[in-house]
Scaffold this active site. Sequence first.
Site, mmCIF file in Angstrom:
data_model
loop_
_atom_site.group_PDB
_atom_site.id
_atom_site.type_symbol
_atom_site.label_atom_id
_atom_site.label_comp_id
_atom_site.label_asym_id
_atom_site.label_seq_id
_atom_site.Cartn_x
_atom_site.Cartn_y
_atom_site.Cartn_z
ATOM 1 N N CYS A 1 0.838 -1.198 0.000
ATOM 2 C CA CYS A 1 0.000 0.000 0.000
ATOM 3 C C CYS A 1 0.876 1.253 0.000
ATOM 4 C CB CYS A 1 -0.979 -0.036 1.176
ATOM 5 S SG CYS A 1 -2.286 1.195 1.015
ATOM 6 N N HIS B 1 -3.698 -5.381 0.995
ATOM 7 C CA HIS B 1 -2.993 -5.617 2.259
ATOM 8 C C HIS B 1 -2.989 -7.099 2.618
ATOM 9 C CE1 HIS B 1 -2.394 -1.517 3.890
ATOM 10 N NE2 HIS B 1 -3.485 -1.203 3.206
ATOM 11 N N GLU C 1 -1.226 -8.496 4.802
ATOM 12 C CA GLU C 1 -1.036 -8.652 6.263
ATOM 13 C C GLU C 1 -2.334 -8.456 7.024
ATOM 14 O OE1 GLU C 1 -0.718 -5.957 4.688
ATOM 15 O OE2 GLU C 1 -0.945 -4.202 5.977
#
Lengths: 247, 959
Positions: free
Chosen positions: A95, A211, A213
Amino acid sequence: MPPRVCVLRAAGTNCDAETAYAFTLVGAQAETVHILRLREQPQRLRAYQVLAIPGGFSYGDDIASGRVLANELRTCLREALLEFIERGGLVIGICNGFQVLVKSGLLPRLDGRCEQQATLTDNRSGVYEDRWVRCRGDPRRCVWIADDQEVELPVAHAEGRFVASEAVLERLEQAGQLCLRYSSDTCHNGSARAVAGICDASGRVFGLMPHPERFLRWENHPRWTREAPRPEGDGVRFFRAAIHTLQ
Amino acid sequence: MPVVRIDVCPLIPAVDQHLLREAALLGLTRITALYRSRYYLLRGALDAATAERLGRELLADPIVERVLLRPPPCPGRRVIEVQRLPGVMDPVEASVIKGASDLGIRLDLVRVGTRVEVAGGSDADLEILAWGALANRAIEEVAIDPAEPIRLREPAGNARQQRLEVPIRHLDDAALLELSRRGCLSLDLEEMRAIQAHYRALGREPTDVELETLAQTWSEHCVHKTLKGLVRYTGPEGEDGPPRTRLIDNLLKSTIASATADIAAPWCWSVFRDNSGVIDFDGAWGVCMKVETHNRPSAIEPYGGANTGLGGVIRDIMGTGIGAKPVCNTDVFCFAPPETADSALPPGVIPPRRLMQGVIAGVRDYGNRMGIPTVNGAVRFDPRYVGNPLVYCGTVGLIPRSCVDKQAQVGDWLVVIGGRTGRDGIHGATFSSAELSERSAQTSGGAVQIGNAIEEKRCLDVLLQCRDAGCFHALTDCGAGGLSSACGEMAAEHGAEIFLERVPLKYAGLSYTEVWISESQERMVAAVPPAKLEQCLAICAAEGVEATAIGRVTDSGRLLLRWHGTVVGELDMRFLHHGLPRRERLAVFTPPLEQPAVFDRPSDLARLLCDLLARPNLASKEWIIRQYDHEVQAGSIVKPLVGAAHDGPSDAAVVAPLLGSQRGLAIACGLNPSYADIDPWHAAAAGIEEALRNLVCVGAPLERVALLDNFSWAKCTDPQVFGALVRACEACAAYARYYGTPFISGKDSLSNEFTWGERVIRIPHTLLISALAVVPDVRRAVTMDLKRPGDLLLLVGLTREELGGSEFLALVGGRGGRVPRVDRALSKPILEAVAQAIAAGCAVAAHDCSEGGLGPALAEMAFAGGWGLTVDLAAVPRAGVDDPLIVLVSESQSRILLEVPPERLAEAQRLLRGLPQAVIGRVEPRPELALRGLGVDCQIPLAALKEAWQRLSRSFAAR
């Protein structure tokens, strides 16, 4: 010895903890390092095999997203970063980290030229959006991508529209560097060729807007209460693929 | 030093469609095109070549923008330029200075502006566009067709630097009041007299800074003198006892706090004494929560008001104990209806449409930048919020058990950490204690600020490190009253000596009083033991965060203020914190006479349900939710939008804040101002039950639930208004005891009225209840969307004819009606049994009936899941209701819909035994809501219901 990961942190970085956690899930050892420590001692990077630039709003994304941190990397840490990459180090920018890599010229770095060749700019909608998207990877070049299976991930950004000249896009396409694309119906931001992520010619430097994560456990999925359970989130695949190549 | 202007324009100019739509909404139809670009005014050592390089390498994106060293010519178009007033925060400026410095270019002053080229439109049109869509007089300046660009100016002027006494000892009452008014002290006559008497006894006059310190410390905002004062209250005893007059000493203590004390939950670690309340999360960690309002600043400057509102409540969490880490945010807004015509607005009021957009953007930009997910919220519309919107921001944090207690000790250094101090936000505490009027925008601009989220994020990063290194004895945020409140409170038990000239300033020229009371954002104050000072300063310096020791905790019992050696203030801590005269106020509550509901009966049930779902109070808030990051920190388990297409309305949020742990938090809210129009008792009860129902619906157990109260009320000098507040507080206490759910923190915002000329608009009595539950295993959570055809729909709870304050009556323009009541014989047993049934895995979806009643709840479950429903209205457990219309729209409390797989029905019914409950329907593959029974036979396509529910959101998303 588990691979060591440097999770870079600057003013406004805010996904550092979960990014570090993602690496530990796949057997790496992650440490969060403030950029000022790296500026004081750029050679510290030599201790790591992986550099992660996490999401957030580095320096508030003032002027433009990732711009100030990108300049800081380019002017203050350029030699150390290029040495790290040449030495075989892996880099991921997620990002805001992707925006930083692109604006600092570390991605896509066509012809080895470290200058800005593409950009990530305002979404077509003109506003920040948090939503889940489907995307598909191209594993041919990029070490961060395990296979061509479709994955679901959240995006959360205002400036995620990938823009580059036709010539640049075509070269990246041919070389397999447009390695992550939104499935056509979920390309919410208007990216050229539905690009969600790209890598450099080595395949070791990778940036993406979604994302990974944020989808480490199945219960992060927006439909987990209505679908058959899975052992883990799709996001883990990216981290595992990269760490696997180091072991 | 020379000033250089650099313009940055898109390489391919494109009409700004958002702005053009705004222009159309302002009626500026003669404007045909608008092009936006930005410019930078830079002061520093810049020749043309350096400026060009700075533009190219830092300010412009070479792929999509170009750099110009003079404003671009634009023949045939007019130009509007907007930039912030000198001294108003703009975080971009510091980033430009930092970015330039990385390039080896030194700048000392920067201003960023927006330039808009306009095609078409008259002079008047440009003026309307500028102030109607681009700029706000409280913080910005505008130039139209500037011959020269607006200049770069320093924040104005030098204030007086000498010690100043304010003669008060010989003033008469009129002069005392005049002094309070002129100095914006917001102190009443009795308070001014108490100060006068104090200084007469001392035999001297106060200094200006002493008076200001007293005004800040004694402000409604800081001490809640109305809720903590004496009340002579006449009203019913309990819910419906006979009226009686009694003297209440400290309303807060005798109602809400007393209920918490009686419940005596061993898992409450810190209640009503810190910046937020703390409960036990998992033994090692505590979880804390606080909700604040920022109503008045948001009325005047919606973006900045909401921005700093969220920034402030995040600091409350950061400054809980010796430091907590924020893990999620909530936001609740009350506005006038978005379709309110500009011509219907009182003078000086920002149109609700623009106000909403500003508030939402303000919350978005702060929360997202801080990296804190915004997971729960609500929006409520009522015309009476027109001049006085409500902006509630909440934050939840995690804190290690050992860090919950704090106590500054004599000898500690008082260290200010974070942002610098400027002239912004002067008199915020006293301003927020007064009511709004059509002139507020002009007179109170100084109280309005813009936040700098990244400054606060940097501050948070170092605070947690300092905390873990043992650097703090105490920590608090600089909120209302600035350093005066923070230092005054921290050293209240001991005394303090402050060297005001040491406080780092944004610019020179502030007076010592301005330094002391400025509410500049993003500052924290810590009490640091001398042995730890060096380490504390080093940790901050390592990340470029400014930290400065500005004073010490002493054992003098006095607050001593020095300015370059001169003592400019010396206040007795006892007088400062305990000298406030106690107020006795009258409060009256007369129970309403309930009238039967009167309304025109709608003929078409399908149409009615669609119209209800389209009401702004019920409609989808997706356009807001999508602008907030609700996933950051990777703990999102139940999101604000759920279901097959991720767009159904979740009842509550569930987050797992510790990575790798299954333990979680559920967060919900309840808000029923329209019930308070009839009886605030029932509004409070319904608010608490709604919040608890929402928690139960996501699978949270009720064993460990904490509540927060936020009262936004009109002026309590009116005994009727105050009486309604007393009534609501009594209900809060009664229901907290009933459920065993303690209040752990709260806040009141009084005087929420808008006056112009002789007219006054009072807001509805608005009590926001926030609820926080500890969830042992987040994998047991459920969501409200229907899961699979063939499952049964079970309704728990009793439907009565309770239309008072309902969305249905508001829709059809009816009146009267019985207000929904929380039946204490049923409510808790139902909530507990439903929680058990869900925990036992009997339900795969759960949704409560709230605004709009059963009909909208059925529709929401169906379209969120993408499956149809067949419902037999005759099967609905009812008490004296046979009219299918009432069954669908009554807002009776304690009702929860459960989707139960057929093989789990027997167990579900066993767990719900003895309670009103029935299977009322079945999940169907066909995408429609089919209603039968009680003479009804009606099929409504889910697409129509969903379209109605999403209409408002789509119209905003398209803007």
